[in-house]
Design an enzyme around this catalytic site. Structure first.
Site, PDB file in Angstrom:
ATOM      1  N   LYS A   1     -12.051  -1.957   7.651  1.00  0.00           N
ATOM      2  CA  LYS A   1     -11.341  -2.835   8.558  1.00  0.00           C
ATOM      3  C   LYS A   1     -11.885  -2.807  10.068  1.00  0.00           C
ATOM      4  O   LYS A   1     -12.211  -3.647  10.740  1.00  0.00           O
ATOM      5  CB  LYS A   1      -9.866  -2.556   8.695  1.00  0.00           C
ATOM      6  CG  LYS A   1      -9.185  -2.117   7.372  1.00  0.00           C
ATOM      7  CD  LYS A   1      -9.093  -3.384   6.574  1.00  0.00           C
ATOM      8  CE  LYS A   1      -8.220  -3.052   5.075  1.00  0.00           C
ATOM      9  NZ  LYS A   1      -7.838  -4.043   4.323  1.00  0.00           N
TER      10      LYS A   1
ATOM     11  N   ASP B   1      -1.326   6.578   6.513  1.00  0.00           N
ATOM     12  CA  ASP B   1      -2.459   5.931   6.219  1.00  0.00           C
ATOM     13  C   ASP B   1      -2.820   4.910   7.160  1.00  0.00           C
ATOM     14  O   ASP B   1      -2.193   3.895   7.537  1.00  0.00           O
ATOM     15  CB  ASP B   1      -2.119   5.164   4.931  1.00  0.00           C
ATOM     16  CG  ASP B   1      -3.217   4.047   4.498  1.00  0.00           C
ATOM     17  OD1 ASP B   1      -4.219   3.861   5.027  1.00  0.00           O
ATOM     18  OD2 ASP B   1      -3.029   3.308   3.364  1.00  0.00           O
TER      19      ASP B   1
ATOM     20  N   TRP C   1       0.753  -1.313   0.105  1.00  0.00           N
ATOM     21  CA  TRP C   1      -0.047  -0.099  -0.055  1.00  0.00           C
ATOM     22  C   TRP C   1       1.000   1.187  -0.055  1.00  0.00           C
ATOM     23  O   TRP C   1       0.462   2.298  -0.558  1.00  0.00           O
ATOM     24  CB  TRP C   1      -0.972  -0.107   1.185  1.00  0.00           C
ATOM     25  CG  TRP C   1      -1.933  -1.101   1.133  1.00  0.00           C
ATOM     26  CD1 TRP C   1      -2.031  -2.174   1.973  1.00  0.00           C
ATOM     27  CD2 TRP C   1      -2.909  -1.311   0.177  1.00  0.00           C
ATOM     28  NE1 TRP C   1      -2.969  -3.261   1.466  1.00  0.00           N
ATOM     29  CE2 TRP C   1      -3.460  -2.559   0.413  1.00  0.00           C
ATOM     30  CE3 TRP C   1      -3.546  -0.795  -1.021  1.00  0.00           C
ATOM     31  CZ2 TRP C   1      -4.530  -3.305  -0.447  1.00  0.00           C
ATOM     32  CZ3 TRP C   1      -4.229  -1.321  -1.716  1.00  0.00           C
ATOM     33  CH2 TRP C   1      -4.805  -2.748  -1.443  1.00  0.00           C
TER      34      TRP C   1
END
Length: 360
Positions: free
Chosen positions: A196, A172, A102
């Site tokens: 999540k 992030d 990511w």
């Protein structure tokens, strides 16, 4: 009805109490005669939901008044572009720490906007660890330093966060926000896809220091400008109303069980159960992440060979476990144990892992 042992990496498990609450209110929300999904986003009924979600997030994460909370769309993937578009000025260099897939994707998008610099990376070791602070080498004229706080694929997590004078830290936190207390003031901006720990997919939470808004260039497309959403209370266009409603229910659940400190305690207990099985298996199971960098959200591990891995996963599926396949970058298995995954699921997985090892 038997609930699955849900270890999906995302979208992931939601608290059963939250699902039951949403089920009870699905057709008639607070006597409106409509579902939340049918309410106008300009209605007083929805406005109460929207404001409660913001207030609860501020309360649970202890967000100071000089920060704003935005509810956006497009997931973390859109934030990969929005961050440099808003804050990477001409002549500046965006700094990124690479700790997994990511962060690589975030860097890729920043390169399309302006100059970038890799301040640190653990790619050579297949992202088995988080860099030490002294390994982070910033460029001159750094616009900001970007990190990914938790790496779902590789199972690593920042246990603490770096700080550099006059350089804004951007994170992030899609896969570990609300999993532990954090000092918001260490960060200029935090963004997190909800799917999540915060709720279902569809909404992205952004926490940003308000003075950043003064740095945004004027020629950005309207929807890609943070100021647009800050000025309109995230209501410039129709927001993902049902996702924000579910977010508010999850935040209420966190508050009711004792807040983020209690969540951290539970997460550490769940993770230790699984890491202990791995560490005490005499090499039958091997953790991908090195001690000191291990994630409390994603436990990644391998078995001695591919044949045993396939047998393990097939047996796990029969036993009611969902989502244990590891990512192709690592192989093996991955148990994502986000906030809503109950202790009982981790205990059941532990028992299965022990019995499978004994059988072989």
């Amino acid at each position: 009805m038997k609930r699955a042992y849900n270890f999906n990496a995302g979208p992931s498990a939601l608290p059963l109490e939250v699902l039951e609450k949403a089920q009870a209110e699905l057709i008639d929300f607070k006597g409106s005669g409509m579902s939340v999904m049918e309410l106008s986003h300009r209605s007083k009924e929805y406005d109460a939901v929207h404001q409660e979600a913001k207030a609860l997030l501020c309360e649970l994460l202890n967000i100071p008044e000089n920060y704003d909370v935005l509810f956006l769309q497009g997931g973390a993937s859109l934030q990969f572009s929005m961050v440099p578009m808003n804050f990477l000025a001409e002549g500046q260099i965006a700094n990124y720490v690479l700790t997994g897939s990511w962060s690589e994707k975030a860097l890729k998008e920043a390169k399309k906007v302006g100059q970038t610099h890799i301040a640190a990376s653990t790619k050579e070791s297949n992202y088995r660890s988080i860099p030490n602070f002294d390994e982070i080498q910033l460029s001159e004229n750094a616009a900001y330093l970007h990190i990914t706080s938790n790496n779902t694929i590789f199972g690593t997590q920042w246990q603490d966060f770096p700080s550099f004078e006059n350089v804004d830290l951007i994170a992030d936190m899609s896969s570990d926000i609300l999993s532990r207390p954090i000092d918001i003031e260490k960060f200029a901006l935090i963004y997190a896809g909800a799917q999540k720990n915060l709720g279902p997919s569809g909404v992205t939470a952004v926490i940003l220091r308000k003075d950043l808004l003064e740095r945004i260039p004027e020629n950005l497309p309207t929807m890609l400008n943070y100021k647009t959403h800050a000025d309109s209370n995230s209501l410039y266009n129709t927001p993902p109303t049902f996702s924000i409603y579910m977010l508010s229910l999850v935040l209420n659940w966190v508050k009711e069980i004792g807040g983020v400190n209690e969540v951290q305690k539970r997460n550490e207990q769940k993770a230790s159960i699984l890491y202990n099985v791995i560490d005490e298996s005499n090499g039958f199971y091997n953790a991908h992440a090195l001690p000191g960098s291990r994630s409390f959200m994603n436990v990644t591990f391998t078995l001695p060979n591919e044949e045993l891995t396939k047998e393990f996963l097939a047996g796990a599926k029969e036993a009611g476990f969902v989502g244990l396949n590891g990512h192709r970058s690592v192989g093996g298995c991955r148990a994502s144990i986000y906030n809503a995954v109950p202790l009982e699921a981790c205990e059941a997985l532990r028992d299965y892992m022990i019995s499978f090892k004994e059988k072989h």
